[in-house]
Design a protein around this motif. Structure first.
Motif, PDB file in Angstrom:
ATOM      1  N   ALA A 199       0.858  -1.189   0.000  1.00  0.00           N
ATOM      2  CA  ALA A 199       0.000   0.000   0.000  1.00  0.00           C
ATOM      3  C   ALA A 199       0.891   1.234   0.000  1.00  0.00           C
ATOM      4  O   ALA A 199       2.092   1.155   0.289  1.00  0.00           O
ATOM      5  CB  ALA A 199      -0.917   0.011   1.216  1.00  0.00           C
ATOM      6  N   ASN A 201       0.483   4.048   2.010  1.00  0.00           N
ATOM      7  CA  ASN A 201       0.714   4.438   3.401  1.00  0.00           C
ATOM      8  C   ASN A 201       0.374   3.296   4.348  1.00  0.00           C
ATOM      9  O   ASN A 201      -0.363   2.374   3.983  1.00  0.00           O
ATOM     10  CB  ASN A 201      -0.159   5.655   3.757  1.00  0.00           C
ATOM     11  CG  ASN A 201       0.107   6.842   2.865  1.00  0.00           C
ATOM     12  OD1 ASN A 201       1.194   7.394   2.871  1.00  0.00           O
ATOM     13  ND2 ASN A 201      -0.902   7.249   2.092  1.00  0.00           N
ATOM     14  N   GLU A 203      -1.605   3.268   6.878  1.00  0.00           N
ATOM     15  CA  GLU A 203      -3.039   3.172   7.171  1.00  0.00           C
ATOM     16  C   GLU A 203      -3.842   2.542   6.036  1.00  0.00           C
ATOM     17  O   GLU A 203      -5.001   2.162   6.223  1.00  0.00           O
ATOM     18  CB  GLU A 203      -3.616   4.560   7.516  1.00  0.00           C
ATOM     19  CG  GLU A 203      -3.415   5.608   6.447  1.00  0.00           C
ATOM     20  CD  GLU A 203      -2.149   6.434   6.630  1.00  0.00           C
ATOM     21  OE1 GLU A 203      -2.146   7.588   6.170  1.00  0.00           O
ATOM     22  OE2 GLU A 203      -1.183   5.915   7.232  1.00  0.00           O
ATOM     23  N   ASP A 204      -3.227   2.440   4.870  1.00  0.00           N
ATOM     24  CA  ASP A 204      -3.922   1.837   3.721  1.00  0.00           C
ATOM     25  C   ASP A 204      -3.725   0.328   3.631  1.00  0.00           C
ATOM     26  O   ASP A 204      -4.332  -0.323   2.772  1.00  0.00           O
ATOM     27  CB  ASP A 204      -3.428   2.476   2.412  1.00  0.00           C
ATOM     28  CG  ASP A 204      -3.712   3.964   2.352  1.00  0.00           C
ATOM     29  OD1 ASP A 204      -4.759   4.383   2.883  1.00  0.00           O
ATOM     30  OD2 ASP A 204      -2.893   4.708   1.778  1.00  0.00           O
ATOM     31  N   ASP A 206      -4.137  -3.553   4.100  1.00  0.00           N
ATOM     32  CA  ASP A 206      -5.351  -4.343   4.272  1.00  0.00           C
ATOM     33  C   ASP A 206      -5.503  -4.817   5.722  1.00  0.00           C
ATOM     34  O   ASP A 206      -4.600  -5.448   6.272  1.00  0.00           O
ATOM     35  CB  ASP A 206      -5.304  -5.548   3.331  1.00  0.00           C
ATOM     36  CG  ASP A 206      -6.571  -6.368   3.407  1.00  0.00           C
ATOM     37  OD1 ASP A 206      -6.529  -7.442   4.031  1.00  0.00           O
ATOM     38  OD2 ASP A 206      -7.593  -5.942   2.847  1.00  0.00           O
ATOM     39  N   ALA A 247       4.512  -0.638   3.632  1.00  0.00           N
ATOM     40  CA  ALA A 247       3.927   0.598   3.115  1.00  0.00           C
ATOM     41  C   ALA A 247       5.009   1.333   2.325  1.00  0.00           C
ATOM     42  O   ALA A 247       6.131   1.513   2.811  1.00  0.00           O
ATOM     43  CB  ALA A 247       3.412   1.472   4.253  1.00  0.00           C
ATOM     44  N   ASP A 280       0.146   8.319  -5.594  1.00  0.00           N
ATOM     45  CA  ASP A 280      -0.388   6.981  -5.875  1.00  0.00           C
ATOM     46  C   ASP A 280       0.633   6.198  -6.697  1.00  0.00           C
ATOM     47  O   ASP A 280       1.618   6.755  -7.191  1.00  0.00           O
ATOM     48  CB  ASP A 280      -1.709   7.072  -6.643  1.00  0.00           C
ATOM     49  CG  ASP A 280      -2.628   5.876  -6.418  1.00  0.00           C
ATOM     50  OD1 ASP A 280      -2.159   4.874  -5.824  1.00  0.00           O
ATOM     51  OD2 ASP A 280      -3.796   5.935  -6.840  1.00  0.00           O
TER      52      ASP A 280
END
Length: 308
Positions: A199, A201, A203-204, A206, A247, A280
Protein backbone atom coordinates in the motif's frame (compact mmCIF):
# COMPACT_ATOMS: atom_id res chain seq x y z
CA UNK A 1 -7.60 -36.79 9.00
CA UNK A 2 -6.99 -35.15 5.61
CA UNK A 3 -5.22 -37.19 2.95
CA UNK A 4 -1.87 -35.41 2.46
CA UNK A 5 -0.58 -36.09 -1.04
CA UNK A 6 3.04 -35.97 -2.17
CA UNK A 7 2.05 -33.29 -4.69
CA UNK A 8 0.67 -31.07 -1.91
CA UNK A 9 3.85 -31.53 0.13
CA UNK A 10 6.00 -30.62 -2.89
CA UNK A 11 3.84 -27.57 -3.64
CA UNK A 12 4.21 -26.31 -0.07
CA UNK A 13 7.95 -26.98 -0.16
CA UNK A 14 8.28 -24.95 -3.38
CA UNK A 15 6.31 -22.08 -1.85
CA UNK A 16 7.99 -22.06 1.56
CA UNK A 17 11.51 -23.39 1.10
CA UNK A 18 10.97 -25.60 4.17
CA UNK A 19 11.97 -29.27 4.37
CA UNK A 20 9.75 -32.07 3.09
CA UNK A 21 9.03 -33.53 6.54
CA UNK A 22 8.23 -30.07 7.95
CA UNK A 23 5.87 -29.43 5.06
CA UNK A 24 4.13 -32.76 5.59
CA UNK A 25 3.73 -32.01 9.30
CA UNK A 26 2.42 -28.52 8.53
CA UNK A 27 -0.20 -29.88 6.12
CA UNK A 28 -1.21 -32.52 8.66
CA UNK A 29 -1.59 -29.88 11.38
CA UNK A 30 -3.60 -27.69 8.98
CA UNK A 31 -5.81 -30.56 7.75
CA UNK A 32 -4.52 -30.06 4.22
CA UNK A 33 -5.21 -26.30 4.03
CA UNK A 34 -2.28 -24.77 2.10
CA UNK A 35 -2.55 -21.22 3.51
CA UNK A 36 -2.91 -22.48 7.07
CA UNK A 37 0.06 -24.79 6.55
CA UNK A 38 2.15 -21.86 5.32
CA UNK A 39 1.15 -19.89 8.43
CA UNK A 40 2.12 -22.87 10.61
CA UNK A 41 5.57 -23.02 9.01
CA UNK A 42 6.06 -19.28 9.43
CA UNK A 43 4.97 -19.50 13.08
CA UNK A 44 7.63 -22.15 13.64
CA UNK A 45 10.20 -20.08 11.79
CA UNK A 46 10.53 -22.72 9.07
CA UNK A 47 9.34 -20.73 6.06
CA UNK A 48 10.56 -17.61 4.36
CA UNK A 49 8.10 -14.70 4.73
CA UNK A 50 7.26 -14.73 1.05
CA UNK A 51 3.87 -13.67 -0.24
CA UNK A 52 2.18 -16.21 -2.43
CA UNK A 53 0.84 -13.30 -4.46
CA UNK A 54 4.37 -12.14 -5.34
CA UNK A 55 4.96 -15.30 -7.35
CA UNK A 56 4.24 -15.38 -11.06
CA UNK A 57 1.48 -17.94 -11.47
CA UNK A 58 0.08 -17.25 -14.96
CA UNK A 59 1.40 -16.24 -18.36
CA UNK A 60 0.62 -13.31 -20.64
CA UNK A 61 1.66 -9.66 -20.48
CA UNK A 62 1.30 -6.49 -18.45
CA UNK A 63 0.98 -3.32 -20.53
CA UNK A 64 1.61 0.26 -19.39
CA UNK A 65 1.01 3.53 -21.22
CA UNK A 66 1.19 7.24 -20.38
CA UNK A 67 -0.15 10.37 -22.06
CA UNK A 68 0.42 13.71 -20.40
CA UNK A 69 -0.77 13.48 -16.80
CA UNK A 70 -2.65 10.21 -17.32
CA UNK A 71 -1.43 6.63 -17.16
CA UNK A 72 -2.87 3.13 -17.40
CA UNK A 73 -1.76 -0.42 -16.65
CA UNK A 74 -3.46 -3.57 -17.94
CA UNK A 75 -2.91 -7.31 -17.42
CA UNK A 76 -3.96 -9.83 -20.05
CA UNK A 77 -3.39 -13.50 -19.28
CA UNK A 78 -2.69 -16.47 -21.54
CA UNK A 79 -2.01 -20.13 -20.87
CA UNK A 80 1.63 -20.19 -21.99
CA UNK A 81 4.57 -17.83 -22.25
CA UNK A 82 4.77 -18.70 -25.93
CA UNK A 83 1.60 -16.69 -26.60
CA UNK A 84 3.12 -13.64 -24.87
CA UNK A 85 5.66 -13.54 -27.71
CA UNK A 86 2.93 -13.62 -30.37
CA UNK A 87 2.61 -10.36 -32.36
CA UNK A 88 -1.18 -10.62 -32.42
CA UNK A 89 -1.34 -10.99 -28.64
CA UNK A 90 1.15 -8.16 -28.03
CA UNK A 91 -0.79 -5.87 -30.34
CA UNK A 92 -4.00 -6.65 -28.46
CA UNK A 93 -2.46 -5.87 -25.07
CA UNK A 94 -0.96 -2.64 -26.39
CA UNK A 95 -4.27 -1.48 -27.90
CA UNK A 96 -6.29 -2.36 -24.79
CA UNK A 97 -3.82 -0.41 -22.65
CA UNK A 98 -4.36 2.64 -24.85
CA UNK A 99 -8.13 2.26 -24.49
CA UNK A 100 -7.77 2.06 -20.69
CA UNK A 101 -5.64 5.20 -20.86
CA UNK A 102 -8.44 7.06 -22.62
CA UNK A 103 -11.55 5.47 -21.10
CA UNK A 104 -10.68 4.24 -17.59
CA UNK A 105 -10.19 0.93 -15.84
CA UNK A 106 -13.65 -0.64 -15.46
CA UNK A 107 -13.17 -4.10 -16.98
CA UNK A 108 -16.78 -4.56 -18.12
CA UNK A 109 -16.77 -1.13 -19.76
CA UNK A 110 -13.40 -1.81 -21.39
CA UNK A 111 -14.68 -5.03 -22.94
CA UNK A 112 -17.46 -3.06 -24.64
CA UNK A 113 -15.11 -0.41 -26.09
CA UNK A 114 -14.23 -0.45 -29.79
CA UNK A 115 -10.78 -1.50 -30.97
CA UNK A 116 -9.07 0.15 -33.98
CA UNK A 117 -10.43 -2.75 -36.07
CA UNK A 118 -14.01 -1.73 -35.25
CA UNK A 119 -14.69 -4.83 -33.16
CA UNK A 120 -15.15 -4.54 -29.41
CA UNK A 121 -12.39 -5.57 -27.02
CA UNK A 122 -14.43 -8.63 -26.02
CA UNK A 123 -15.06 -9.65 -29.64
CA UNK A 124 -11.37 -9.26 -30.46
CA UNK A 125 -10.39 -11.30 -27.41
CA UNK A 126 -12.79 -14.08 -28.45
CA UNK A 127 -11.33 -14.05 -31.94
CA UNK A 128 -7.78 -14.20 -30.55
CA UNK A 129 -8.69 -17.25 -28.49
CA UNK A 130 -9.99 -18.96 -31.60
CA UNK A 131 -7.09 -18.05 -33.86
CA UNK A 132 -4.20 -18.39 -31.38
CA UNK A 133 -5.67 -21.52 -29.83
CA UNK A 134 -5.27 -20.66 -26.14
CA UNK A 135 -7.60 -19.32 -23.51
CA UNK A 136 -6.94 -15.64 -22.72
CA UNK A 137 -8.49 -13.12 -20.37
CA UNK A 138 -8.46 -9.40 -19.71
CA UNK A 139 -7.89 -9.67 -15.98
CA UNK A 140 -7.47 -6.16 -14.56
CA UNK A 141 -6.67 -2.53 -15.30
CA UNK A 142 -5.77 0.62 -13.38
CA UNK A 143 -5.96 4.24 -14.47
CA UNK A 144 -4.05 7.06 -12.74
CA UNK A 145 -4.25 10.81 -13.25
CA UNK A 146 -2.75 13.91 -11.63
CA UNK A 147 -3.80 17.53 -12.06
CA UNK A 148 -0.25 18.86 -12.23
CA UNK A 149 2.88 16.75 -12.38
CA UNK A 150 3.64 13.43 -14.04
CA UNK A 151 2.70 9.78 -14.32
CA UNK A 152 5.94 7.85 -14.78
CA UNK A 153 5.91 4.34 -16.32
CA UNK A 154 8.37 1.49 -15.89
CA UNK A 155 8.42 -2.06 -17.23
CA UNK A 156 10.83 -4.55 -15.69
CA UNK A 157 12.49 -6.85 -18.24
CA UNK A 158 10.35 -5.55 -21.09
CA UNK A 159 9.32 -8.08 -23.74
CA UNK A 160 8.50 -5.18 -26.08
CA UNK A 161 8.06 -1.41 -25.59
CA UNK A 162 5.49 -0.92 -22.81
CA UNK A 163 4.98 -4.66 -22.33
CA UNK A 164 6.45 -7.08 -19.80
CA UNK A 165 5.86 -9.18 -16.69
CA UNK A 166 6.03 -6.36 -14.13
CA UNK A 167 4.55 -2.95 -14.94
CA UNK A 168 4.68 0.08 -12.64
CA UNK A 169 3.14 3.56 -12.72
CA UNK A 170 4.12 6.33 -10.29
CA UNK A 171 1.89 9.39 -9.78
CA UNK A 172 3.67 12.58 -8.72
CA UNK A 173 1.89 15.88 -8.03
CA UNK A 174 4.22 18.87 -8.39
CA UNK A 175 5.14 22.12 -10.13
CA UNK A 176 8.68 20.79 -10.60
CA UNK A 177 10.05 20.31 -14.11
CA UNK A 178 9.16 17.21 -16.08
CA UNK A 179 12.84 16.29 -16.22
CA UNK A 180 13.03 16.19 -12.41
CA UNK A 181 9.77 14.24 -12.08
CA UNK A 182 10.70 11.69 -14.72
CA UNK A 183 14.07 11.00 -13.07
CA UNK A 184 12.54 10.66 -9.59
CA UNK A 185 9.60 8.65 -10.88
CA UNK A 186 11.88 6.17 -12.65
CA UNK A 187 13.87 5.56 -9.45
CA UNK A 188 10.69 5.13 -7.40
CA UNK A 189 9.19 2.80 -10.01
CA UNK A 190 12.29 0.60 -9.97
CA UNK A 191 12.06 0.48 -6.17
CA UNK A 192 8.37 -0.48 -6.34
CA UNK A 193 9.11 -3.24 -8.85
CA UNK A 194 11.77 -4.70 -6.53
CA UNK A 195 10.29 -4.04 -3.07
CA UNK A 196 6.66 -5.02 -3.74
CA UNK A 197 4.89 -2.58 -1.36
CA UNK A 198 1.37 -3.56 -0.29
CA UNK A 199 0.00 0.00 0.00
CA UNK A 200 1.06 3.64 -0.33
CA UNK A 201 0.71 4.44 3.40
CA UNK A 202 0.62 2.32 6.55
CA UNK A 203 -3.04 3.17 7.17
CA UNK A 204 -3.92 1.84 3.72
CA UNK A 205 -2.65 -1.69 4.44
CA UNK A 206 -5.35 -4.34 4.27
CA UNK A 207 -6.89 -4.84 7.74
CA UNK A 208 -7.42 -8.56 7.21
CA UNK A 209 -3.77 -8.98 6.26
CA UNK A 210 -2.67 -7.10 9.38
CA UNK A 211 -4.84 -9.31 11.60
CA UNK A 212 -3.39 -12.42 10.02
CA UNK A 213 0.13 -11.15 10.69
CA UNK A 214 -0.88 -10.27 14.25
CA UNK A 215 -2.10 -13.83 14.85
CA UNK A 216 1.19 -15.26 13.57
CA UNK A 217 3.22 -12.79 15.67
CA UNK A 218 1.14 -13.60 18.76
CA UNK A 219 1.72 -17.33 18.43
CA UNK A 220 5.45 -16.84 17.92
CA UNK A 221 5.73 -14.46 20.88
CA UNK A 222 3.61 -16.75 23.05
CA UNK A 223 6.13 -19.54 22.61
CA UNK A 224 8.81 -17.37 24.24
CA UNK A 225 7.37 -18.09 27.69
CA UNK A 226 7.60 -14.42 28.66
CA UNK A 227 4.93 -12.57 30.71
CA UNK A 228 1.74 -11.52 28.92
CA UNK A 229 2.60 -7.81 28.99
CA UNK A 230 5.97 -8.51 27.33
CA UNK A 231 4.31 -10.75 24.75
CA UNK A 232 1.85 -7.96 23.93
CA UNK A 233 4.73 -5.52 23.38
CA UNK A 234 6.52 -8.06 21.18
CA UNK A 235 3.41 -8.45 19.04
CA UNK A 236 2.90 -4.69 18.74
CA UNK A 237 6.55 -4.31 17.76
CA UNK A 238 6.27 -7.02 15.10
CA UNK A 239 3.19 -5.38 13.58
CA UNK A 240 4.80 -1.93 13.61
CA UNK A 241 7.79 -3.40 11.78
CA UNK A 242 5.51 -5.15 9.27
CA UNK A 243 3.65 -1.90 8.55
CA UNK A 244 6.85 0.03 7.91
CA UNK A 245 8.27 -2.66 5.66
CA UNK A 246 5.14 -3.00 3.52
CA UNK A 247 3.93 0.60 3.11
CA UNK A 248 5.70 2.33 0.22
CA UNK A 249 6.41 5.69 1.87
CA UNK A 250 8.06 4.09 4.91
CA UNK A 251 10.09 1.47 3.03
CA UNK A 252 13.86 1.90 2.80
CA UNK A 253 15.00 2.92 -0.67
CA UNK A 254 16.48 -0.14 -2.38
CA UNK A 255 19.21 1.93 -3.98
CA UNK A 256 20.86 2.85 -0.66
CA UNK A 257 19.12 0.64 1.90
CA UNK A 258 18.82 3.40 4.52
CA UNK A 259 16.67 6.31 3.31
CA UNK A 260 12.88 6.18 3.64
CA UNK A 261 10.97 6.69 0.41
CA UNK A 262 9.15 9.67 1.95
CA UNK A 263 12.55 11.28 2.59
CA UNK A 264 13.73 10.51 -0.96
CA UNK A 265 10.69 12.36 -2.33
CA UNK A 266 11.08 15.26 0.11
CA UNK A 267 14.75 15.74 -0.80
CA UNK A 268 13.97 15.68 -4.52
CA UNK A 269 11.38 18.40 -3.98
CA UNK A 270 13.77 20.51 -1.91
CA UNK A 271 16.50 20.19 -4.55
CA UNK A 272 14.01 21.13 -7.28
CA UNK A 273 12.66 24.11 -5.34
CA UNK A 274 9.10 22.77 -5.60
CA UNK A 275 7.19 20.37 -3.35
CA UNK A 276 6.70 16.90 -4.81
CA UNK A 277 3.92 14.62 -3.57
CA UNK A 278 3.87 10.89 -4.21
CA UNK A 279 0.09 10.48 -4.46
CA UNK A 280 -0.39 6.98 -5.88
CA UNK A 281 1.22 4.07 -7.66
CA UNK A 282 0.34 0.89 -9.54
CA UNK A 283 2.34 -2.33 -9.53
CA UNK A 284 1.06 -5.15 -11.72
CA UNK A 285 3.02 -8.39 -11.64
CA UNK A 286 1.89 -10.98 -14.12
CA UNK A 287 -0.14 -13.71 -12.45
CA UNK A 288 -0.22 -12.23 -8.93
CA UNK A 289 -2.54 -14.29 -6.79
CA UNK A 290 -3.45 -16.79 -9.51
CA UNK A 291 -2.80 -20.42 -8.71
CA UNK A 292 -1.21 -21.96 -11.78
CA UNK A 293 -2.08 -25.57 -12.39
CA UNK A 294 1.01 -27.63 -13.13
CA UNK A 295 0.26 -30.61 -15.30
CA UNK A 296 2.19 -33.87 -15.18
CA UNK A 297 2.11 -34.95 -18.81
CA UNK A 298 3.46 -38.42 -18.08
CA UNK A 299 0.80 -38.95 -15.42
CA UNK A 300 -1.91 -37.74 -17.82
CA UNK A 301 -0.78 -40.21 -20.48
CA UNK A 302 -0.65 -43.03 -17.91
CA UNK A 303 -4.11 -42.17 -16.65
CA UNK A 304 -5.50 -42.10 -20.17
CA UNK A 305 -3.95 -45.49 -20.89
CA UNK A 306 -5.30 -46.90 -17.63
CA UNK A 307 -1.83 -47.37 -16.13
CA UNK A 308 -1.62 -46.92 -12.37
Amino acid sequence: MADITAAAVKDLRDKSGAGMMDCKKALTEAAGDMDAAMDWLRTKGLAAAQKKSSRTAAEGLVGVAVSGTKGAAVEVNSETDFVAKNDQFQSFVREVTQIALAKGDNIDALKAEAMPSGKTVEETLTNNIATIGENQSLRRARHLEVTKGAIVPYVHNAAAPGLGKIGVLVALESEASDEVLQALGKQLAMHIAAAFPQALNEEDLDAELIERERAIAAEKAGESGKPAEIVAKMVDGAIAKYRKEHALVSQLFVMDGKTKISDVVAKAGKDAGAEIKLVDYVRFQLGEGIEKEVSDFAAEVAATAGIK
